[in-house]
Design a protein around this motif. Structure first.
Motif, PDB file in Angstrom:
ATOM      1  N   VAL A  81     -18.967  -2.958 -58.031  1.00 33.19           N
ATOM      2  CA  VAL A  81     -19.317  -2.824 -56.611  1.00 33.19           C
ATOM      3  C   VAL A  81     -20.207  -4.001 -56.197  1.00 33.19           C
ATOM      4  O   VAL A  81     -19.961  -4.658 -55.173  1.00 33.19           O
ATOM      5  CB  VAL A  81     -20.028  -1.478 -56.352  1.00 33.19           C
ATOM      6  N   ILE A  82     -21.201  -4.289 -56.998  1.00 31.43           N
ATOM      7  CA  ILE A  82     -22.083  -5.409 -56.677  1.00 31.43           C
ATOM      8  C   ILE A  82     -21.335  -6.729 -56.839  1.00 31.43           C
ATOM      9  O   ILE A  82     -21.494  -7.654 -56.051  1.00 31.43           O
ATOM     10  CB  ILE A  82     -23.368  -5.334 -57.531  1.00 31.43           C
TER      11      ILE A  82
ATOM     12  N   LEU B 231     -25.411   2.762 -52.091  1.00 32.28           N
ATOM     13  CA  LEU B 231     -26.219   1.536 -52.042  1.00 32.28           C
ATOM     14  C   LEU B 231     -25.599   0.366 -51.259  1.00 32.28           C
ATOM     15  O   LEU B 231     -26.257  -0.215 -50.398  1.00 32.28           O
ATOM     16  CB  LEU B 231     -26.554   1.097 -53.475  1.00 32.28           C
TER      17      LEU B 231
ATOM     18  N   PHE C  48     -31.169   3.279 -62.326  1.00 33.64           N
ATOM     19  CA  PHE C  48     -31.600   1.881 -62.435  1.00 33.64           C
ATOM     20  C   PHE C  48     -31.131   1.024 -61.269  1.00 33.64           C
ATOM     21  O   PHE C  48     -31.644  -0.053 -61.062  1.00 33.64           O
ATOM     22  CB  PHE C  48     -31.082   1.276 -63.749  1.00 33.64           C
TER      23      PHE C  48
ATOM     24  N   ALA D  94     -26.854   8.075 -59.452  1.00 30.92           N
ATOM     25  CA  ALA D  94     -26.308   8.051 -58.097  1.00 30.92           C
ATOM     26  C   ALA D  94     -24.853   8.505 -58.160  1.00 30.92           C
ATOM     27  O   ALA D  94     -24.141   8.189 -59.111  1.00 30.92           O
ATOM     28  CB  ALA D  94     -26.395   6.646 -57.533  1.00 30.92           C
TER      29      ALA D  94
ATOM     30  N   THR E 279     -24.023  -6.246 -62.382  1.00 32.60           N
ATOM     31  CA  THR E 279     -24.412  -4.867 -62.676  1.00 32.60           C
ATOM     32  C   THR E 279     -23.189  -3.959 -62.774  1.00 32.60           C
ATOM     33  O   THR E 279     -23.099  -3.111 -63.648  1.00 32.60           O
ATOM     34  CB  THR E 279     -25.369  -4.381 -61.575  1.00 32.60           C
ATOM     35  N   CYS E 280     -22.265  -4.143 -61.854  1.00 28.45           N
ATOM     36  CA  CYS E 280     -21.045  -3.320 -61.834  1.00 28.45           C
ATOM     37  C   CYS E 280     -20.069  -3.993 -60.879  1.00 28.45           C
ATOM     38  O   CYS E 280     -20.411  -4.989 -60.245  1.00 28.45           O
ATOM     39  CB  CYS E 280     -21.368  -1.918 -61.325  1.00 28.45           C
TER      40      CYS E 280
ATOM     41  N   CYS F  19     -20.399   4.425 -54.123  1.00 30.84           N
ATOM     42  CA  CYS F  19     -21.809   4.831 -54.031  1.00 30.84           C
ATOM     43  C   CYS F  19     -22.428   4.403 -52.695  1.00 30.84           C
ATOM     44  O   CYS F  19     -21.813   3.662 -51.925  1.00 30.84           O
ATOM     45  CB  CYS F  19     -22.584   4.238 -55.193  1.00 30.84           C
TER      46      CYS F  19
ATOM     47  N   CYS G 280     -21.712   6.309 -59.408  1.00 29.87           N
ATOM     48  CA  CYS G 280     -22.263   5.142 -60.107  1.00 29.87           C
ATOM     49  C   CYS G 280     -21.595   5.007 -61.476  1.00 29.87           C
ATOM     50  O   CYS G 280     -21.909   5.736 -62.409  1.00 29.87           O
ATOM     51  CB  CYS G 280     -23.779   5.288 -60.266  1.00 29.87           C
ATOM     52  N   ASP G 281     -20.675   4.057 -61.579  1.00 29.23           N
ATOM     53  CA  ASP G 281     -19.930   3.872 -62.831  1.00 29.23           C
ATOM     54  C   ASP G 281     -20.836   3.665 -64.047  1.00 29.23           C
ATOM     55  O   ASP G 281     -20.680   4.361 -65.047  1.00 29.23           O
ATOM     56  CB  ASP G 281     -18.973   2.669 -62.723  1.00 29.23           C
ATOM     57  N   PRO G 282     -21.752   2.685 -63.985  1.00 29.03           N
ATOM     58  CA  PRO G 282     -22.530   2.438 -65.211  1.00 29.03           C
ATOM     59  C   PRO G 282     -23.282   3.675 -65.688  1.00 29.03           C
ATOM     60  O   PRO G 282     -23.237   4.012 -66.880  1.00 29.03           O
ATOM     61  CB  PRO G 282     -23.508   1.333 -64.798  1.00 29.03           C
TER      62      PRO G 282
END
Ligand code: SF4
Ligand code: SF4
Lengths: 420, 391
Positions: free
Chosen positions: B110-111, B83, B247, B335, B107-108, B81, B338-340
C-alpha cells in the motif's frame, strides 16, 4: 489445451514421485521465478500460486480458506496464502489429486509483492527446510537501476546458487543454464506472437481469460524446457489457423466470432467462477485484446527476452521487469499503450480484494488512463479464490452498464465525427 | 514548577501538536528557519539522520483518525487500510504543501503504491521509494542499503541546496543517537514503573517527536523524563501487557487510554516503531553512510516489515519480548486490512501461546470511534490473567 493438461498432469505426477526418485523440490513464486536455474540443477519447481488458483477453479478453495481462518489467519489477507496453507493443513493434496512433496528449499523470490515474504515465512513454519531470499528491488523510479541489477546478480551467485547446489548435490553448470535460456527465448517469441495476434480484428484470442491458459507453462514449471517450446509452437499454429479462418477465441459456451467490444483488462481474474465470469463478457460480445495480468510472470511483449549470453544478469532483469514490480506510472503507460496499439474501445479493472500489490492505486490508475486516452474505464470488484467475494449479479450489472457507456461514447464519437 | 506541572506542560504541548491537523509545528519551523525545507517520510523506518543532515526538517506522516475524509476514499477501495486515505486527504487538501520531498519506505504494497501515486499527484515534489534491504546476508544487505542511502543523501542535498558532508551526517547521527537513547530510557522507565509513565503520555510525546525535529524533541523528552522519574504516582494492581501489530497505522489515542483504563499497564508496544527501529547507537567513526547501513542491517528491531532469516525467529519473538518486559500477556492490535501485521499474527500468536503466554487479538482503524468492545475485551483479559495467571 490438451497438451497443457498432459504437461501439468505429468509434472504433478513427477512431483508425487519425487520422494522416491530423489528429485529435489523447490517451492517458488510466479513473478521472478528462476525456473531455468532451478531446472539446471535437476530440481522440480512448485508454484504455490498456481496450486491456489487451480484449487479455486476446482471448487476446493472455500474449504481450504475456512481451514486457514480456523487456524487464526485473518479474513483480511490474501486468499492465495490462506488457500495454500489450508491445503497444506488438509494433507497437501494438489489440485490434480496427487500428493505434493515437501519442499527441499523455499526459494523466496521477492518480486513485486510484499505478501510473498510472509507466505514463505508461514510455510517455513510447516516444513523443516531452508529458505533462501532473493530481494528484487522495486522499480520505484520506473527503471531497473544498474546497482539494483548488480545486487540481484550477487544474491543469485552468493545465496541462491549455493542453496541449490546444496540440495541437489550438483555443481552450478552455466552451459546447462544457457541451453535452457535458449529454449526460453524460443517460447517467449512464440508467446508474444500469440498475444499480439489480438491486434487483429476479429481477435483470434482472448488476451485475458484465454491468455491465463497461454501463459501457464511459461510462467510456471516449463520455461526453458523442450516441452515448453513444443507447447508454444503448437499454440502458435492453432492461433494462426484461427486467424486465417477469421475466427475468434472459444469462450466457455462457444466461439466468440462476433466481437462487438475490444477491451483491455487490468488486474487478476476471479478463479472460483472463472468460466461464468468469462461467459459474461462473451455474452455481450466483449473480447479482451490485452491484459496486464498476463504479464505478472514477465513483460515479454515490451521486448524482454532472456539473454543466454548473460545468464545471471538476464535473470535479474527478468525478475525486476515483472508487471507488479513496476511503479504506477509504468503501469499506466502500459495500459495506455495497450489501448492504443490494440485499438481497444475501453478498459476494465477487476480489483481483487486479496491483492494490495495490484489493487492499491487502481482507482487512480482508472482516472489517469481515462484522462490520458479519453477512453472509458470500468471498475469491477471480486476476489481471487474466495467465492464469498464473487457476486455474479453485481458484476454482470457493472459490466452491462460499462458497455452501455462504451456504446454511448461510440454514438457520441460518431455524432462528433459526422458534425465535423 | 512542580514535577507534575512540568509533566503536564510537556504533555499538553505534545497533545497540541498531535491534535493539530494543519501541521502548524512544521510551518512554524519553516518560518523560523528561512531558506530551509521539510522532508516527509511514511511509516515505518526512514533514515531521519540523512534528512536532518541536509538541513531539512524530518516530518513523520502517520495519518490521522481525526480528519474528515472527503477526497481520500475516492482513491481507495473499502478493503484497504485507513492510513493511506487520511494521508491522501492531508495531501489533497493542501496540508502537506510545505513538504519539498517525501520518502516512502518498503513497509508494504500500500505504501509502495502510494509512492507512485505521489509521483503523479505531486510531480514537483522529490519522491523516493526506499527499498529496505531484505536479505539474510548482512554484507550484501549493507552494501545495497549503503548505496540507497547515498542516493537519498545526494538527492536530498540537491533539493535542500546543501552538500551533505560526512561531518554534517555524523553530527546528525550523533544527535539521533541521543534521541534513541532518551526514547530507550523512557521505554525502560515505563516498563519498570508503568504507573510513572502512562502510555497515553509517552505516546503523545513520541507523536510530537515526529513533527518538531530532534532538537526540540530532546529538550521536551528530557524535561519529561526527569519529571517522570521522581514524580511518584500511585501503584495500581494492573496487568502488564505488550501491544503489538500497531507499527504503521496508529490506533486512536482513545484506544490506548481504554486499554490502560481497562486494567492494563502497557509495558511495551510497537507504536511509531520507526523511532526505535535501530536498536543501538550508530557508530560515529568511519564512513557515516556505512555506519547507518550497518546499523540497520545488523541492529534492526524484529518487525513484520523485514524478512526474518531465523526459522525460529517468529516463534520466539513474543516469548522474548514478554520476558524482556516482564509482561503478563500480549494484545495483538492490528489495523484492519494491514497485511504485515495480520500475516505475521498467526506465527507470533502461535509462538506466544505455545510458551503459555495469554493473548488476545483485535483489529482497529485509526478512526475507530467506539471503544466499548475494546474495553470489555481488555478488561476481561486483564481480569482473567489476575485470576488465573499464577494458577
Ligand atoms: S498479494 Fe497479490 S501478488 Fe501477492 S500473493 Fe497475493 S495475489 Fe499474489
Ligand atoms: S497499515 Fe498496514 S497495510 Fe496499511 S499502509 Fe500500514 S503497513 Fe501497509
Amino acid at each position: 489445451m490438451v497438451i497443457q493438461k498432459e504437461m501439468i498432469a505429468e509434472h504433478y505426477e513427477r512431483l508425487e514421485r519425487a520422494p522416491e526418485t530423489g528429485e529435489p523440490v523447490v517451492y517458488t513464486f510466479v513473478p521472478g521465478n528462476l525456473t531455468e536455474l532451478i531446472r539446471s540443477f535437476g530440481c522440480l519447481p512448485v508454484l504455490p500460486e498456481i496450486n491456489a488458483l487451480q484449487s479455486g477453479m476446482r471448487g476446493k478453495s472455500r474449504d481450504y480458506i475456512a481451514e486457514a481462518e480456523k487456524h487464526g489467519h485473518s479474513e483480511d489477507v490474501c486468499t492465495y496464502v490462506k488457500c495454500d496453507i489450508g491445503m497444506v493443513l488438509a494433507g497437501n493434496i494438489g489440485p490434480t489429486g496427487t500428493k505434493l512433496p515437501k519442499p527441499d528449499l523455499l526459494l523466496l523470490s521477492y518480486t513485486g509483492c510484499y505478501t510473498f515474504m510472509k507466505w514463505f515465512e508461514l510455510l517455513r513454519e510447516q516444513y523443516d527446510c531452508p529458505c533462501v531470499f532473493l530481494h528484487v528491488p522495486y522499480q520505484g523510479d520506473g527503471i531497473i537501476e544498474p546497482e539494483h541489477r548488480e545486487y540481484m546478480v550477487k544474491q543469485i551467485k552468493e545465496l541462491v546458487i549455493p542453496a541449490l547446489e546444496k540440495i541437489s548435490g550438483r555443481k552450478y553448470d552455466e552451459d546447462a543454464l544457457r541451453e535452457r535460456l535458449e529454449l526460453s527465448v524460443q517460447a517467449e517469441d512464440d508467446l508474444v506472437w500469440v498475444l499480439e495476434s489480438a491486434k487483429n480484428t476479429p481477435s483470434p484470442i482472448d488476451a485475458y481469460f484465454g491468455a491465463v491458459y497461454y501463459v501457464g507453462p511459461i510462467f510456471s514449471a516449463f520455461r526453458g524446457t523442450p516441452e515448453g517450446v513444443a507447447y508454444y509452437k503448437a499454440l502458435r499454429r492453432e492461433v494462426q489457423q484461427r486467424l486465417d479462418a477469421g475466427l475468434g477465441p472459444v469462450a466457455p459456451a462457444g466461439p466468440l466470432n462476433d466481437q462487438k467490444y475490444r477491451l483491455v483488462v487490468e488486474g487478476p481474474p476471479n478463479w472460483t467462477h472463472f468460466r461464468e465470469f468469462w461467459q459474461m463478457f462473451a455474452d455481450e460480445g466483449a473480447v479482451v485484446v490485452a491484459s496486464t495480468y498476463s504479464k505478472v510472470g514477465g513483460t515479454y511483449d515490451f521486448g524482454f527476452r532472456h539473454n543466454p549470453a548473460d545468464p545471471l544478469g538476464t535473470m535479474g532483469d527478468y525478475c525486476a521487469g515483472c508487471y507488479t514490480n513496476h511503479n504506477l506510472t509504468n503501469r499506466i503507460d502500459m495500459l495506455c499503450q495497450y489501448l492504443r496499439d490494440y485499438k481497444a474501445d475501453g478498459f476494465l479493472i477487476n480489483s481483487v480484494k486479496s491483492c494490495n500489490s495490484f489493487s492499491a492505486g487502481q482507482l487512480m490508475i482508472l482516472r489517469e488512463v481515462e484522462k490520458r486516452t479519453g477512453l472509458p474505464g470500468g471498475f469491477i470488484e471480486s476476489d481471487l479464490v474466495d467465492p464469498r467475494y464473487f457476486s455474479a449479479a453485481n458484476i454482470k450489472n457493472r459490466l452491462e452498464s460499462y458497455l452501455q457507456m462504451v456504446e454511448a461514447r461510440r454514438a457520441g464519437g460518431s455524432r462528433e465525427a459526422r458534425a465535423s | 514548577m512542580s514535577r507534575t506541572a512540568i509533566r503536564s506542560e510537556v504533555v499538553e504541548w505534545a497533545s497540541g501538536i498531535y491534535e493539530d491537523l494543519e501541521f502548524t509545528a512544521v510551518r512554524q519551523w519553516l518560518e523560523g528557519h528561512p531558506g530551509r525545507k521539510a522532508c516527509g517520510y511514511l511509516p515505518v523506518y526512514a533514515p531521519r539522520e540523512v534528512i536532518h543532515a541536509a538541513g531539512m526538517l524530518p516530518v513523520g506522516i502517520h495519518g490521522s483518525g481525526n480528519i474528515e475524509i472527503i477526497r481520500g476514499d475516492a482513491f481507495y477501495q473499502s478493503y484497504i487500510c485507513h492510513l493511506p486515505r487520511s494521508i491522501v486527504e492531508f495531501a489533497q487538501s493542501g496540508r502537506l504543501d510545505m513538504l519539498s520531498a517525501v520518502l516512502f519506505p518498503s513497509t508494504c504494497d500500500v505504501i509502495r503504491n502510494l509512492s507512485g501515486m505521489w509521483q503523479i499527484l505531486f510531480p514537483d515534489m522529490y519522491v523516493r521509494y526506499l527499498d529496505l534491504p531484505q536479505v539474510a546476508d548482512p554484507a550484501l544487505g549493507a552494501e545495497f542499503w549503503r548505496r540507497e542511502l547515498e542516493v537519498v543523501r545526494r538527492e536530498l542535498g540537491r533539493v535542500a541546496g546543501v552538500e551533505v558532508t560526512d561531518a554534517r551526517l555524523r553530527e546528525s547521527i550523533a544527535l539521533y543517537n541521543e534521541v534513541r537513547a532518551i526514547i530507550r530510557q523512557l521505554y525502560a522507565l515505563r516498563s519498570e514503573k508503568p504507573w510513572q509513565v502512562p502510555t497515553e503520555e509517552l505516546y503523545l510525546l513520541m507523536r510530537a517527536g515526529e513533527l518538531v525535529g530532534p532538537e526540540a524533541f530532546l529538550e521536551k523528552a528530557r524535561e519529561y523524563l526527569t519529571a517522570a522519574q521522581s514524580d511518584d504516582q500511585r501503584v495500581r494492581d494492573r496487568t502488564r501487557v505488550i501491544i503489538t501489530g500497531s507499527f504503521c497505522e496508529q490506533p486512536p489515542l482513545g484506544l490506548i487510554k481504554t486499554i490502560e483504563r481497562a486494567g492494563c499497564y502497557i509495558v511495551d508496544d510497537d507504536f511509531l516503531a520507526g523511532n526505535r527501529f535501530l536498536t543501538g547507537d550508530v557508530a560515529l567513526e568511519g564512513d557515516p553512510t556505512t555506519a547507518l547501513a550497518e546499523a540497520l542491517v545488523r541492529g534492526a528491531v524484529k518487525t513484520s516489515v523485514l524478512y526474518e532469516p531465523d526459522p525460529a525467529g517468529k516463534r520466539n519473538l513474543m516469548k522474548n519480548r514478554v520476558a524482556a518486559a516482564r509482561a503478563d500477556g500480549v494484545i495483538f492490535a492490528a489495523a484492519s486490512f494491514c497485511d504485515p501485521a495480520l500475516l505475521d499474527r498467526p506465527m507470533l500468536r502461535d509462538g506466544a501461546e505455545k510458551a503459555g503466554i495469554p493473548c488476545i487479538a483485535f483489529k482497529f482503524a485509526e478512526n475507530s470511534g467506539q471503544f466499548q468492545q475494546f474495553r470489555e475485551q481488555a478488561g476481561t483479559f486483564s481480569d482473567s490473567i489476575k485470576l488465573w495467571g499464577d494458577a
